[in-house]
Design an enzyme around this catalytic site. Structure first.
Site, mmCIF file in Angstrom:
data_model
loop_
_atom_site.group_PDB
_atom_site.id
_atom_site.type_symbol
_atom_site.label_atom_id
_atom_site.label_comp_id
_atom_site.label_asym_id
_atom_site.label_seq_id
_atom_site.Cartn_x
_atom_site.Cartn_y
_atom_site.Cartn_z
ATOM 1 N N ASP A 44 8.966 0.498 10.368
ATOM 2 C CA ASP A 44 8.039 0.307 9.255
ATOM 3 C C ASP A 44 8.702 0.768 7.968
ATOM 4 O O ASP A 44 9.825 1.280 7.982
ATOM 5 C CB ASP A 44 6.710 1.038 9.491
ATOM 6 C CG ASP A 44 6.845 2.563 9.508
ATOM 7 O OD1 ASP A 44 7.981 3.085 9.421
ATOM 8 O OD2 ASP A 44 5.823 3.247 9.583
ATOM 9 N N ASP A 46 7.616 3.161 4.751
ATOM 10 C CA ASP A 46 6.651 4.070 4.143
ATOM 11 C C ASP A 46 6.816 4.001 2.628
ATOM 12 O O ASP A 46 7.935 4.138 2.116
ATOM 13 C CB ASP A 46 6.882 5.505 4.621
ATOM 14 C CG ASP A 46 6.626 5.653 6.103
ATOM 15 O OD1 ASP A 46 5.452 5.774 6.478
ATOM 16 O OD2 ASP A 46 7.603 5.655 6.885
ATOM 17 N N ASP A 86 3.418 1.311 5.470
ATOM 18 C CA ASP A 86 2.556 2.477 5.604
ATOM 19 C C ASP A 86 2.456 3.079 4.205
ATOM 20 O O ASP A 86 3.434 3.651 3.699
ATOM 21 C CB ASP A 86 3.184 3.452 6.604
ATOM 22 C CG ASP A 86 2.239 4.537 7.053
ATOM 23 O OD1 ASP A 86 1.184 4.736 6.423
ATOM 24 O OD2 ASP A 86 2.569 5.210 8.048
#
Length: 178
Positions: A44, A46, A86
């Site tokens: 992912d 962030d 995220d």
């Protein structure tokens, strides 16, 4: 996946610069950018954004074909081209943007990392480690995936044992119920 993430980060940052919207990398990509090298496969991205400009940030993601997929207690998750973002808001304190409950200086104004040859803003080492302390309070370190163990070790090595111990003590004082 990493090359795709790096290109996406560049696209997001291009759009953010066009809007004069500061963004910071967090988590594993912040570690890698601060070290100036990719250290592992990432799942992912962030990102930290100015909380009062969430609508603008969401519009930026939408302009890239993205959408918010889930609200979280700390922010939200989004998808852009199949990549998981995220996203966590920072708050303006009159001098700087800061993540809530994290040592001061969590969102430095200067670009303190490099990703794919591009200078990028990153959450501070203190903020990165603080996030791991929260994670350790929720999930025993023996249960951490190898990628988190490796990234935590890199962050600790970057700041040194004394700094990590000082941060851990400050975290423990702020979290007495843990």
């Amino acid at each position: 996946m990493n090359a795709t993430h790096i290109l996406l980060v560049h696209r997001i940052l291009d759009g953010a610069e066009h809007r004069d919207l500061p963004l910071w990398l967090g988590g594993g990509w912040a570690i890698d950018a601060r070290l100036g090298r990719v250290t592992r496969k990432h799942q992912d991205i962030d990102l930290t954004f100015p909380g009062e400009r969430r609508d603008e940030f969401e519009a930026l993601l939408a302009s890239l074909g993205g959408r918010v997929t889930e609200e979280m207690d700390y922010g939200f998750l989004a998808d852009v081209d199949g990549a998981l973002l995220d996203c966590e808001p920072a708050q303006w304190n009159g001098r700087a943007y800061e993540l809530e409950g994290v040592p001061e200086g969590s969102c430095p104004d200067a670009a303190e990392g490099v990703l794919g040859g591009r200078a990028v803003r990153c959450n501070s080492w203190d903020a990165i480690l603080w996030d791991y302390f929260h994670y350790a309070a929720e999930v025993g370190r023996a249960e951490w995936p190898d990628r988190h163990v490796a990234s935590y070790r890199l962050a600790c090595a970057a700041v040194g044992v004394a700094k990590v111990e000082g941060l851990r003590a400050a975290f423990a004082q702020q979290q007495p119920e843990r």
